[in-house]
Design a protein around this motif. Structure first.
Motif, PDB file in Angstrom:
ATOM      1  N   VAL A  97      -2.938  -9.608   6.324  1.00 34.26           N
ATOM      2  CA  VAL A  97      -1.903  -8.586   6.125  1.00 34.26           C
ATOM      3  C   VAL A  97      -0.554  -9.118   6.603  1.00 34.26           C
ATOM      4  O   VAL A  97      -0.489 -10.091   7.364  1.00 34.26           O
ATOM      5  N   ARG A 121      -1.509  -0.862   8.866  1.00 38.31           N
ATOM      6  CA  ARG A 121      -1.128  -2.072   8.140  1.00 38.31           C
ATOM      7  C   ARG A 121      -2.336  -2.575   7.358  1.00 38.31           C
ATOM      8  O   ARG A 121      -3.424  -2.709   7.914  1.00 38.31           O
ATOM      9  N   GLY A 122      -2.140  -2.772   6.072  1.00 35.19           N
ATOM     10  CA  GLY A 122      -3.227  -3.239   5.216  1.00 35.19           C
ATOM     11  C   GLY A 122      -4.035  -2.112   4.587  1.00 35.19           C
ATOM     12  O   GLY A 122      -4.881  -2.371   3.740  1.00 35.19           O
ATOM     13  N   ASP A 133      -2.406  -2.731   1.086  1.00 36.55           N
ATOM     14  CA  ASP A 133      -2.342  -4.147   0.686  1.00 36.55           C
ATOM     15  C   ASP A 133      -3.063  -5.026   1.686  1.00 36.55           C
ATOM     16  O   ASP A 133      -2.525  -5.342   2.732  1.00 36.55           O
ATOM     17  N   LYS A 179      -6.460  -4.220   1.896  1.00 35.57           N
ATOM     18  CA  LYS A 179      -7.774  -3.791   2.399  1.00 35.57           C
ATOM     19  C   LYS A 179      -8.314  -2.603   1.624  1.00 35.57           C
ATOM     20  O   LYS A 179      -9.531  -2.383   1.591  1.00 35.57           O
ATOM     21  N   GLU A 191      -0.583 -13.720   2.063  1.00 38.13           N
ATOM     22  CA  GLU A 191       0.775 -13.308   2.430  1.00 38.13           C
ATOM     23  C   GLU A 191       1.601 -14.475   2.977  1.00 38.13           C
ATOM     24  O   GLU A 191       2.803 -14.332   3.187  1.00 38.13           O
TER      25      GLU A 191
END
Ligand SMILES: [Zn+2]
Length: 459
Positions: A102, A127-128, A131, A133, A166
């Motif tokens: 992430v 977070r994630g 995006d 997860k 990323e």
């Protein structure tokens, strides 16, 4: 006694004895998996990608896959997660991709801790959570459900989860080679595409990402002997670079179109309407239509769809306030239209600069890829999947600004399609940003999406 929500019970069970076989494929199961997954702080440099990979493996093994079906190979401090679900071999293998890492999130800036998934107001925050997860979890849940229900694929299904999408993209480059060696003929990338809904939850569109622009950075450099600032020589590296910068910023690349952007502009043009919609349709009919080009170039969301774009993004120069600069450097970031070479753009930028004292270089090998063909089997399967998940939704081919893991597969000739199962409202999209979230209500349809997509292509 307080009645705990069902996910909390599952979540606690997962925390104690990781794999749970309860109701695989149901939304609560997937939500618990997602929330647990957000808890692995998989930002680059923190060493949490391998434990997250091990966790996903434990869940899949508990869900019926064999330990030997899943390899976790270290790649630096990241990991290459590779599941092979052996099929009957009637068709060549397909692969599904996602990423475990992430983007950084600073807890001080967030309302809640980014690395503790929290459910509130109908969302899962973390977070994630989106995006990537979300789709990783939906795919894992779907594979477990299909396996436990006795589904036998007619082709091998490879699941590749990368560890540095990323950042460096090293894992995906390796995975694409492994996919090629295994004879994989197409890739479904969970980290691309996706749909939008309006405030009432009605689908307003679905993008099937079939092409990606090439990301490339160029350095524009002026160097000279410099000297004392009290003795101007008439040539000044900063002034030369400034003049070159203005020329570069004003330059417009010749517009381009391909099957994917044409289909996308026609579909968007019809639904957008007005002057912008008319310009989209006019450009799709004639990509030399100057009036349409002018309208589309004025729209930041559309200018990138009609050709290569380059913009100055960073600048540095000089070494002391009382010295003539010996060096000035500008970074130009380009998003190159599929099929155009990185070197071709470099040469074009040098021509635009039109000053032999100004050099345009690029220090890196950027991966450039062709658009993927709109395969009828993929189009049909995605059409069924989005219609089943969100009645009324129709996929429209789309080109992304770059760069996802798909580039490594496309570069090796494996057609790749961004086919996320996520539908959300534009206002709730905070991917890479603060307080990233996904609507809890997006989970159940995403499971339908992946189930239909996988079974259609592997039945
Ligand atoms: Zn992503």
């Amino acid at each position: 006694m307080t009645a705990f929500p069902r996910w909390l019970t599952l979540f606690s069970l997962l925390a104690v004895a990781a794999p749970v076989a309860a109701a695989p494929g149901d939304a609560d199961f997937a939500k618990a998996l997602l929330m647990k997954g957000v808890g692995f702080d998989t930002v680059k440099g923190r060493g949490k990608v391998p434990p997250y990979a091990a966790y996903l493996k434990s869940v899949l093994v508990a869900g019926g896959f064999a330990d030997s079906d899943i390899a976790i190979e270290p790649v630096g401090e990241m990991a290459n997660f590779h599941l092979v679900w052996k099929g009957s071999g009637k068709k060549p293998p397909l692969a599904i991709a996602g990423h475990m890492d992430v983007v950084e999130a600073n807890p001080k800036d967030w309302v809640r801790d980014p690395f503790t998934a929290i459910e509130a107001d109908g969302f899962v925050f973390g977070r994630g959570a989106g995006d990537n997860k979300f789709d990783v979890t939906m795919v894992v849940s779907t594979l477990i459900a299909l396996k436990s229900q006795g589904f036998t694929p007619n082709r091998d299904i490879h699941l590749f989860l990368s560890g540095d999408e990323e950042t460096e993209g090293v894992t995906a480059e390796l995975q694409a080679k492994q996919a090629k060696a295994a004879g994989v003929e197409l890739l479904l990338n969970s980290d691309g595409g996706g749909g939008g809904i309006d405030a009432a939850g009605k689908p307003i569109g679905y993008s099937l990402s079939a092409a990606e622009k090439t990301y490339a950075d160029y350095q524009v450099t002026v160097t000279n002997a410099g000297g004392h600032s009290s003795r101007p020589t008439g040539t000044n590296a900063i002034a030369q670079l400034a003049a070159a910068t203005t020329r570069l910023a004003d330059y417009k690349f010749i517009p381009q179109i391909n099957d994917i952007t044409r289909a996308s502009l026609i579909a968007q043009g019809r639904s957008t309407g007005g002057a912008t919609g008319a310009a989209m349709l006019a450009f799709a009919a004639n990509p030399r239509d100057a009036a349409a080009i002018a309208v589309l170039r004025a729209e930041p969301g559309l200018v990138g769809q009609i050709g290569t774009t380059c913009v100055p993004t960073l600048v540095s120069g000089g070494h002391a306030p009382n010295a003539l600069p010996q060096k000035a450097v500008l970074t130009v970031n380009c998003r190159i239209f599929p099929g155009v070479k990185v070197e071709t753009v470099r040469a074009e930028l040098e021509k635009v600069v039109a000053d032999p004292a100004v050099k345009v270089t690029t220090g890196q090998e950027w991966v450039s890829t062709p658009a993927s063909p709109l395969r009828p089997d993929v189009m049909a399967a995605v059409t069924r999947a989005v219609a089943a998940a969100r009645p009324g939704a129709v996929p429209v081919p789309a080109m992304d600004a770059g760069a996802s893991d798909s580039v490594y597969y496309r570069a090796l000739g494996i057609p790749s399609y961004g086919v996320s199962g996520m539908f959300m409202e534009e206002k709730d999209v905070f991917i890479h940003g603060l307080n990233e979230r996904i609507p809890v209500a997006a989970i159940a349809p995403a499971l339908v999406h992946w189930r239909v997509l996988i079974t259609e292509l592997a039945k």
